[in-house]
Design an enzyme around this catalytic site. Sequence first.
Site, PDB file in Angstrom:
ATOM      1  N   HIS A   1       7.002 -12.944  10.062  1.00  0.00           N
ATOM      2  CA  HIS A   1       7.178 -11.558   9.605  1.00  0.00           C
ATOM      3  C   HIS A   1       8.352 -11.514   8.637  1.00  0.00           C
ATOM      4  O   HIS A   1       9.326 -12.249   8.803  1.00  0.00           O
ATOM      5  CB  HIS A   1       7.465 -10.645  10.802  1.00  0.00           C
ATOM      6  CG  HIS A   1       7.186  -9.204  10.535  1.00  0.00           C
ATOM      7  ND1 HIS A   1       8.057  -8.410   9.854  1.00  0.00           N
ATOM      8  CD2 HIS A   1       6.118  -8.430  10.848  1.00  0.00           C
ATOM      9  CE1 HIS A   1       7.548  -7.188   9.781  1.00  0.00           C
ATOM     10  NE2 HIS A   1       6.361  -7.176  10.369  1.00  0.00           N
TER      11      HIS A   1
ATOM     12  N   ASP B   1      -1.497  -8.793  12.924  1.00  0.00           N
ATOM     13  CA  ASP B   1      -2.789  -9.338  12.514  1.00  0.00           C
ATOM     14  C   ASP B   1      -3.276 -10.474  13.399  1.00  0.00           C
ATOM     15  O   ASP B   1      -4.444 -10.851  13.332  1.00  0.00           O
ATOM     16  CB  ASP B   1      -2.693  -9.867  11.073  1.00  0.00           C
ATOM     17  CG  ASP B   1      -2.485  -8.728  10.091  1.00  0.00           C
ATOM     18  OD1 ASP B   1      -3.166  -7.708  10.240  1.00  0.00           O
ATOM     19  OD2 ASP B   1      -1.637  -8.863   9.205  1.00  0.00           O
TER      20      ASP B   1
ATOM     21  N   ARG C   1       3.216  -4.207  17.909  1.00  0.00           N
ATOM     22  CA  ARG C   1       1.827  -3.839  17.611  1.00  0.00           C
ATOM     23  C   ARG C   1       0.883  -4.953  18.083  1.00  0.00           C
ATOM     24  O   ARG C   1      -0.253  -4.709  18.448  1.00  0.00           O
ATOM     25  CB  ARG C   1       1.670  -3.576  16.099  1.00  0.00           C
ATOM     26  CG  ARG C   1       2.569  -2.441  15.610  1.00  0.00           C
ATOM     27  CD  ARG C   1       2.531  -2.296  14.102  1.00  0.00           C
ATOM     28  NE  ARG C   1       2.920  -3.533  13.426  1.00  0.00           N
ATOM     29  CZ  ARG C   1       2.714  -3.789  12.146  1.00  0.00           C
ATOM     30  NH1 ARG C   1       2.134  -2.892  11.385  1.00  0.00           N
ATOM     31  NH2 ARG C   1       3.109  -4.921  11.609  1.00  0.00           N
TER      32      ARG C   1
ATOM     33  N   SER D   1       0.838  -1.219   0.000  1.00  0.00           N
ATOM     34  CA  SER D   1       0.000   0.000   0.000  1.00  0.00           C
ATOM     35  C   SER D   1       0.866   1.260   0.000  1.00  0.00           C
ATOM     36  O   SER D   1       0.564   2.234  -0.710  1.00  0.00           O
ATOM     37  CB  SER D   1      -0.962   0.004   1.182  1.00  0.00           C
ATOM     38  OG  SER D   1      -0.289  -0.214   2.393  1.00  0.00           O
TER      39      SER D   1
ATOM     40  N   HIS E   1      -1.919  -8.873   1.846  1.00  0.00           N
ATOM     41  CA  HIS E   1      -1.604  -7.628   2.560  1.00  0.00           C
ATOM     42  C   HIS E   1      -2.702  -7.356   3.596  1.00  0.00           C
ATOM     43  O   HIS E   1      -2.740  -7.986   4.647  1.00  0.00           O
ATOM     44  CB  HIS E   1      -1.449  -6.510   1.518  1.00  0.00           C
ATOM     45  CG  HIS E   1      -0.861  -5.244   2.024  1.00  0.00           C
ATOM     46  ND1 HIS E   1      -0.289  -5.116   3.258  1.00  0.00           N
ATOM     47  CD2 HIS E   1      -0.757  -4.005   1.466  1.00  0.00           C
ATOM     48  CE1 HIS E   1       0.157  -3.885   3.430  1.00  0.00           C
ATOM     49  NE2 HIS E   1      -0.135  -3.184   2.347  1.00  0.00           N
TER      50      HIS E   1
HETATM   51  N1  AMX Z   1       3.025 -20.661   9.350  1.00  0.00           N
HETATM   52  C1  AMX Z   1       3.593 -21.607   8.602  1.00  0.00           C
HETATM   53  N2  AMX Z   1       4.665 -21.443   7.832  1.00  0.00           N
HETATM   54  C2  AMX Z   1       5.189 -20.225   7.824  1.00  0.00           C
HETATM   55  C3  AMX Z   1       4.682 -19.155   8.578  1.00  0.00           C
HETATM   56  C4  AMX Z   1       3.525 -19.403   9.359  1.00  0.00           C
HETATM   57  N3  AMX Z   1       2.937 -18.458  10.080  1.00  0.00           N
HETATM   58  N4  AMX Z   1       5.423 -18.058   8.356  1.00  0.00           N
HETATM   59  C5  AMX Z   1       6.379 -18.417   7.469  1.00  0.00           C
HETATM   60  N5  AMX Z   1       6.245 -19.731   7.141  1.00  0.00           N
HETATM   61  C6  AMX Z   1       7.000 -20.468   6.149  1.00  0.00           C
HETATM   62  C7  AMX Z   1       6.849 -19.804   4.799  1.00  0.00           C
HETATM   63  O1  AMX Z   1       5.629 -20.168   4.174  1.00  0.00           O
HETATM   64  C8  AMX Z   1       8.067 -20.273   4.069  1.00  0.00           C
HETATM   65  O2  AMX Z   1       7.818 -21.580   3.649  1.00  0.00           O
HETATM   66  P1  AMX Z   1       8.368 -22.103   2.210  1.00  0.00           P
HETATM   67  O3  AMX Z   1       9.859 -22.056   2.343  1.00  0.00           O
HETATM   68  O4  AMX Z   1       7.813 -23.488   2.107  1.00  0.00           O
HETATM   69  O5  AMX Z   1       7.842 -21.160   1.161  1.00  0.00           O
HETATM   70  C9  AMX Z   1       9.102 -20.330   5.194  1.00  0.00           C
HETATM   71  O6  AMX Z   1       8.371 -20.399   6.432  1.00  0.00           O
HETATM   72  C10 AMX Z   1      10.029 -19.122   5.228  1.00  0.00           C
HETATM   73  O7  AMX Z   1       9.233 -17.939   5.267  1.00  0.00           O
HETATM   74  P2  AMX Z   1       9.775 -16.609   5.996  1.00  0.00           P
HETATM   75  O8  AMX Z   1      11.001 -16.144   5.261  1.00  0.00           O
HETATM   76  O9  AMX Z   1       9.894 -16.859   7.450  1.00  0.00           O
HETATM   77  O10 AMX Z   1       8.554 -15.607   5.818  1.00  0.00           O
HETATM   78  P3  AMX Z   1       8.367 -14.544   4.668  1.00  0.00           P
HETATM   79  O11 AMX Z   1       9.216 -13.364   4.984  1.00  0.00           O
HETATM   80  O12 AMX Z   1       8.503 -15.167   3.321  1.00  0.00           O
HETATM   81  O13 AMX Z   1       6.815 -14.169   4.844  1.00  0.00           O
HETATM   82  C11 AMX Z   1       4.842 -13.738   6.141  1.00  0.00           C
HETATM   83  C12 AMX Z   1       6.326 -13.403   5.957  1.00  0.00           C
HETATM   84  C13 AMX Z   1       4.247 -12.808   7.198  1.00  0.00           C
HETATM   85  C14 AMX Z   1       4.083 -13.516   4.797  1.00  0.00           C
HETATM   86  C15 AMX Z   1       4.743 -15.219   6.544  1.00  0.00           C
HETATM   87  O14 AMX Z   1       5.355 -15.384   7.806  1.00  0.00           O
HETATM   88  C16 AMX Z   1       3.313 -15.752   6.582  1.00  0.00           C
HETATM   89  O15 AMX Z   1       2.804 -16.235   5.567  1.00  0.00           O
HETATM   90  N6  AMX Z   1       2.646 -15.659   7.762  1.00  0.00           N
HETATM   91  C17 AMX Z   1       1.265 -16.065   7.904  1.00  0.00           C
HETATM   92  C18 AMX Z   1       0.304 -15.069   7.238  1.00  0.00           C
HETATM   93  C19 AMX Z   1       0.351 -13.715   7.905  1.00  0.00           C
HETATM   94  O16 AMX Z   1       0.385 -13.593   9.123  1.00  0.00           O
HETATM   95  N7  AMX Z   1       0.350 -12.632   7.115  1.00  0.00           N
HETATM   96  C20 AMX Z   1       0.411 -11.273   7.673  1.00  0.00           C
HETATM   97  C21 AMX Z   1       1.081 -10.340   6.718  1.00  0.00           C
HETATM   98  C22 AMX Z   1       1.176  -8.953   7.306  1.00  0.00           C
HETATM   99  C23 AMX Z   1       0.329  -7.944   6.524  1.00  0.00           C
HETATM  100  O17 AMX Z   1       0.672  -7.509   5.441  1.00  0.00           O
HETATM  101  N8  AMX Z   1      -0.801  -7.558   7.084  1.00  0.00           N
END
Ligand code: AMX
Length: 435
Positions: free
Chosen positions: A317, A372, A326, A240, A270
């Site tokens: 994250h 979140d 937060r 955003s 997002h």
């Molecule tokens: N549960 C399960 N697996 C997870 C996880 C979770 N909460 N968070 C990360 N992982 C996994 C990833 O899917 C990735 O797996 P892969 O290698 O098989 O693709 C691996 O761990 C490494 O990921 P990462 O480097 O730790 O995370 P990232 O920086 O790529 O992504 C985030 C960060 C927040 C998107 C991710 O932790 C996630 O999907 N969390 C759950 C959804 C969520 O909370 N989203 C909120 C986003 C914030 C926003 O914009 N509002």
Amino acid sequence: MILKDKIRAQLPEWRERVTKLVKEKGDVKVGEVTISQVYGGMRDVKGLVTDISYVDPSEGIRFRGYTIPELLDKLPKPDGKEMPYIGGLYYLFLVGSLPTENEALEVENEWKKRGKVPEYVFEAIKALPSDAHPMTLFTLAVLTLQRESIFAREYHEGIKKDAYWEPMLEDSLNLTAKLPEIAAYIYRLKYKNCDIIPPDQNFDWAGNFAHMMGVTDKRYEDLSRLYFLLHSDHESGNVSAHTTHLVASSLSDIYYAASAGLSGLAGPLHGLANQECLIWLLEVKKKCGDCSSDKETLRQFAWDTLKSGQVIPGYGHAVLRKTDPRFTAQLEFGKKYFPEDDIFRLAALVYDVVPDILREQGKAKDPWPNVDAISGSLQYHYGIKEFDFYTVMFGVSRIIGVSANAIWARALGQPIERPKSLTTAMLEEIAAKAS
Ligand code: AMX
């Protein structure tokens, strides 16, 4: 206007600082870009600048150098309330220093003067089909207001470049002033039979939102202040913020730029993440009641989620490597005011259980909760149960941050964005030469 004077007073020094840095040290490298980054969403590429917020991996977000707990302590608050005026936060974003109470009220009063939403905005929203998503209504409302843009008018009249930021500030104040009423209108239109509650000038900006939403518990005013503060800004690289910056870099006005940013916020990766978290918590509740006597069932449910290939929403994250402050601020709020609430207790329990599971699984770099993981459960407690609406509240808050950034980008003359693209064959050639 105090805001204008205070920004204007800083500009000569800021402009000199930036010009000197670029002129004398413009060739200094700040990083390198790898092929994975080019193909991987530019993750971690250092290509943007903002002085309004910074996410420290071990500390979380700082706004103008202040942590969340510092801000909740130091920003001025309405009498008898626990959470600060959002007008004070906007002052901090724009001016760079903490406001006095009068300075915070100055922004709140600017908003009161500029808050009247033109009737055509409501007509435009009402013209959409009843199943249109609330984010579509919200984005459209912001875009509809574009005809009010002072920047667009003055630009066509030939305003000088170094004054561009002034109508950008006027537009941003005019836009942000109207957001609580537009958002609450959308909520009441869609979910409360169009039983609209008019604004009341006795409230501050965020308190007025709570009032217009029709939540009778007065504590919801404080939750609104907290929510709008926490979601306002998060560096410049998120979708955003970056979209708003990119669009504004073509000298589009804030109405065009912010509505584009909102379209990005509406994506499931997002701004929709908060509703995913609440849905997951409700599934947990269905499966194992309040789980308080049975952490093992909760553990099992979390493992089932992971084994089915899904993520645990609200955990992990991209930058942070500890509990998001937060999250903590909202956890504290719930603990203080409704520790016995079912869904809140469950969210707190998940925090006890899930980080260990994610560590055991060993994939997520950060096993801790993000903002979140809990925000939906607090809204749910106050009866805001329509998940689709949560992103609209996020959007109200996010425009505070992105508009402040857009004003400063214009004040410092940031140019149109134009990164360079390559073809896959070129990347292969670069890779071949490197090996
Ligand atoms: N549960 C399960 N697996 C997870 C996880 C979770 N909460 N968070 C990360 N992982 C996994 C990833 O899917 C990735 O797996 P892969 O290698 O098989 O693709 C691996 O761990 C490494 O990921 P990462 O480097 O730790 O995370 P990232 O920086 O790529 O992504 C985030 C960060 C927040 C998107 C991710 O932790 C996630 O999907 N969390 C759950 C959804 C969520 O909370 N989203 C909120 C986003 C914030 C926003 O914009 N509002």
